[in-house]
Design an enzyme around this catalytic site. Sequence first.
Site, mmCIF file in Angstrom:
data_model
loop_
_atom_site.group_PDB
_atom_site.id
_atom_site.type_symbol
_atom_site.label_atom_id
_atom_site.label_comp_id
_atom_site.label_asym_id
_atom_site.label_seq_id
_atom_site.Cartn_x
_atom_site.Cartn_y
_atom_site.Cartn_z
ATOM 1 N N ASP A 1 0.854 -1.190 0.000
ATOM 2 C CA ASP A 1 0.000 0.000 0.000
ATOM 3 C C ASP A 1 0.892 1.243 0.000
ATOM 4 O O ASP A 1 1.840 1.333 0.791
ATOM 5 C CB ASP A 1 -0.865 -0.055 1.272
ATOM 6 C CG ASP A 1 -1.961 0.992 1.294
ATOM 7 O OD1 ASP A 1 -2.437 1.381 0.219
ATOM 8 O OD2 ASP A 1 -2.343 1.401 2.412
ATOM 9 N N HIS A 2 0.594 2.186 -0.869
ATOM 10 C CA HIS A 2 1.343 3.451 -0.943
ATOM 11 C C HIS A 2 2.850 3.257 -1.051
ATOM 12 O O HIS A 2 3.625 3.869 -0.300
ATOM 13 C CB HIS A 2 1.014 4.351 0.254
ATOM 14 C CG HIS A 2 -0.410 4.826 0.262
ATOM 15 N ND1 HIS A 2 -0.874 5.803 -0.589
ATOM 16 C CD2 HIS A 2 -1.482 4.424 0.989
ATOM 17 C CE1 HIS A 2 -2.163 5.987 -0.380
ATOM 18 N NE2 HIS A 2 -2.564 5.156 0.557
ATOM 19 N N ARG B 1 0.990 0.731 16.301
ATOM 20 C CA ARG B 1 2.452 0.829 16.175
ATOM 21 C C ARG B 1 3.029 1.845 17.156
ATOM 22 O O ARG B 1 4.222 1.835 17.430
ATOM 23 C CB ARG B 1 2.839 1.217 14.742
ATOM 24 C CG ARG B 1 2.524 0.141 13.730
ATOM 25 C CD ARG B 1 2.801 0.606 12.333
ATOM 26 N NE ARG B 1 2.062 1.804 11.985
ATOM 27 C CZ ARG B 1 1.978 2.310 10.771
ATOM 28 N NH1 ARG B 1 2.607 1.716 9.773
ATOM 29 N NH2 ARG B 1 1.277 3.399 10.525
ATOM 30 N N LYS C 1 -12.281 12.848 8.912
ATOM 31 C CA LYS C 1 -12.620 13.084 7.503
ATOM 32 C C LYS C 1 -13.625 14.222 7.349
ATOM 33 O O LYS C 1 -14.189 14.412 6.280
ATOM 34 C CB LYS C 1 -13.161 11.798 6.875
ATOM 35 C CG LYS C 1 -12.200 10.606 6.988
ATOM 36 C CD LYS C 1 -12.731 9.407 6.245
ATOM 37 C CE LYS C 1 -12.053 8.095 6.640
ATOM 38 N NZ LYS C 1 -10.641 7.999 6.346
ATOM 39 N N HIS D 1 -7.680 10.002 4.169
ATOM 40 C CA HIS D 1 -7.075 9.083 5.140
ATOM 41 C C HIS D 1 -7.309 9.560 6.583
ATOM 42 O O HIS D 1 -7.452 10.756 6.830
ATOM 43 C CB HIS D 1 -5.569 8.965 4.900
ATOM 44 C CG HIS D 1 -5.223 8.234 3.634
ATOM 45 N ND1 HIS D 1 -4.625 8.836 2.570
ATOM 46 C CD2 HIS D 1 -5.400 6.944 3.272
ATOM 47 C CE1 HIS D 1 -4.447 7.957 1.600
ATOM 48 N NE2 HIS D 1 -4.913 6.800 2.007
ATOM 49 N N GLY D 2 -7.321 8.628 7.496
ATOM 50 C CA GLY D 2 -7.319 8.965 8.918
ATOM 51 C C GLY D 2 -8.705 8.994 9.549
ATOM 52 O O GLY D 2 -9.711 8.662 8.914
ATOM 53 N N SER E 1 -12.360 4.447 5.636
ATOM 54 C CA SER E 1 -12.843 3.961 6.934
ATOM 55 C C SER E 1 -14.144 4.662 7.317
ATOM 56 O O SER E 1 -14.359 5.836 7.000
ATOM 57 C CB SER E 1 -11.792 4.203 8.025
ATOM 58 O OG SER E 1 -10.865 3.136 8.050
ATOM 59 N N ARG F 1 -7.529 0.072 13.388
ATOM 60 C CA ARG F 1 -6.744 0.679 14.471
ATOM 61 C C ARG F 1 -7.639 1.056 15.651
ATOM 62 O O ARG F 1 -7.282 0.858 16.814
ATOM 63 C CB ARG F 1 -6.053 1.944 13.967
ATOM 64 C CG ARG F 1 -5.033 1.697 12.883
ATOM 65 C CD ARG F 1 -4.391 3.000 12.435
ATOM 66 N NE ARG F 1 -3.501 2.754 11.306
ATOM 67 C CZ ARG F 1 -2.638 3.633 10.832
ATOM 68 N NH1 ARG F 1 -2.549 4.832 11.373
ATOM 69 N NH2 ARG F 1 -1.861 3.328 9.809
HETATM 70 P P1 13P Z 1 -8.386 4.942 6.224
HETATM 71 O O1 13P Z 1 -7.424 5.819 6.981
HETATM 72 O O2 13P Z 1 -9.660 5.654 5.943
HETATM 73 O O3 13P Z 1 -8.604 3.635 6.883
HETATM 74 O O4 13P Z 1 -7.715 4.645 4.796
HETATM 75 C C1 13P Z 1 -6.827 3.576 4.635
HETATM 76 C C2 13P Z 1 -6.160 3.592 3.308
HETATM 77 O O5 13P Z 1 -6.543 4.266 2.368
HETATM 78 C C3 13P Z 1 -5.001 2.714 3.156
HETATM 79 O O6 13P Z 1 -4.406 2.863 1.904
HETATM 80 O O1 G3H Z 2 -3.164 4.817 3.577
HETATM 81 C C1 G3H Z 2 -2.400 4.753 4.546
HETATM 82 C C2 G3H Z 2 -2.530 3.672 5.525
HETATM 83 O O2 G3H Z 2 -3.447 4.008 6.521
HETATM 84 C C3 G3H Z 2 -1.213 3.259 6.064
HETATM 85 O O3 G3H Z 2 -0.706 4.141 6.996
HETATM 86 O O4 G3H Z 2 1.537 4.820 6.047
HETATM 87 O O5 G3H Z 2 1.010 5.050 8.497
HETATM 88 O O6 G3H Z 2 1.371 2.807 7.469
HETATM 89 P P1 G3H Z 2 0.892 4.210 7.266
HETATM 90 ZN ZN ZN Z 3 -4.498 4.915 1.163
#
Ligand code: 13P
Ligand code: G3H
Ligand code: ZN
Length: 385
Positions: A98-99, A317, A198, A194-195, A231, A277
């Site tokens: 992811d990312h 974490r 929102k 994210h987060g 989320s 989380r």
């Molecule tokens: P949330 O922070 O809304 O759960 O998004 C997660 C996400 O996009 C991970 O790539």
């Molecule tokens: O989209 C991001 C995810 O919530 C992952 O978060 O980069 O802190 O691991 P992170």
């Molecule tokens: Zn994301």
Amino acid sequence: MSLIPMRPILDATDTYSYAQGAFNVNAVAQAQAVIEIHNLFRSPAILQGADLANGFMGGRKDFQNATVEDKKLGALNIARAVKQFAKDVPIPVALHLDHGRNLDSVKAAIDGGYTSVMIDGSSLPLEDNIALTREVVRYAHPLGVTVEGELGVLAGVEDHVFSETSTYTNPLTAIRFLKATKVDALAISYGTQHGANKGKNPKIRKEIAIAIKECMRHEGIQGVLVSHGSSTVPQNVVEAINKLGGDIQDAGGISIEQLVEVSHLGIGKINVDTDIRLAVTRNIREYFLEDTARQQEPSVKGVWDLLSANPKFFDPRQYMTPLMDTMMYGTLPSEAVAELMERVKRGVKEAVGTLIVQFGSVDKASKVRMRSLEEMADYYKQEGI
Ligand code: 13P
Ligand code: G3H
Ligand code: ZN
């Protein structure tokens, strides 16, 4: 079953018009819980480790500063756990980066055993994003590995209008991006974020997904759209955390009704991390407050000390660092640690189980046309992508 690429799992969402949740993990126990709950519901499973999750699982408590070497070790640890739990279940399971930040992160993930990667060039100028994403596709597709790109920036909470300053994905540019990069999936910016904050009742601009998907059909472009930052941030969980000594303010998520709606409009993958989380954090707080003697139990005391001193923490974490071996390798050195990790797993299952029922992936395991990495590599070769 062995891990498979993500592409066959995404193809099924397109054919049968539902969405697949993609759930972030940062610990062996979380991977186990995600797979168990998908198996219970006979759903295919996409587990994802973010670039920083690989850093953390490589042993870096300060995961924001992880090196490529840390990420390599972390990717290996996550992949080892996911493979171990996937081996015993009959559902298709993919492990997705992811990312991913750059080609080094992508290579670290694939070397570790990931079967799918995201390259997030969304903060780059368009041409640079296209060039980086294409480079990743050229590296990953010959290995059969699925690729997700991103276009548009998941930004503020305002209901942006189409303008030069809009950070939403421009459907015309999306088509150009898809043709130029040949990615299997495209993350779009359409109102999610994210987060846990929102904004108040955030609104998804579903017309962006509809427009892109419609144009993809006209142009004969295969692939699914991805909804990041999705989320739901359940208020009952946030309230419980705050009652248990936490301090999470102005929390709000995407309504489940909107996610269900877009699951039928071309959004085939919905990313969720924050809900997990939050559920885990509530459970851990509960564990220590149900029986306060646990707060002094030597093998878990460090976790409580961090959590109680930091009411705003809800990323495991941040407070599970006294148990790095347990997080990275699944070791259970005491009964208390075993109990604590059971609470982690229950939190994961609650968040994930709720969503996969809503997203419609329940009972879809048998709908996935199973294709191995080698078969996908052959497919991409034949198609010239
Ligand atoms: P949330 O922070 O809304 O759960 O998004 C997660 C996400 O996009 C991970 O790539
Ligand atoms: O989209 C991001 C995810 O919530 C992952 O978060 O980069 O802190 O691991 P992170
Ligand atoms: Zn994301």
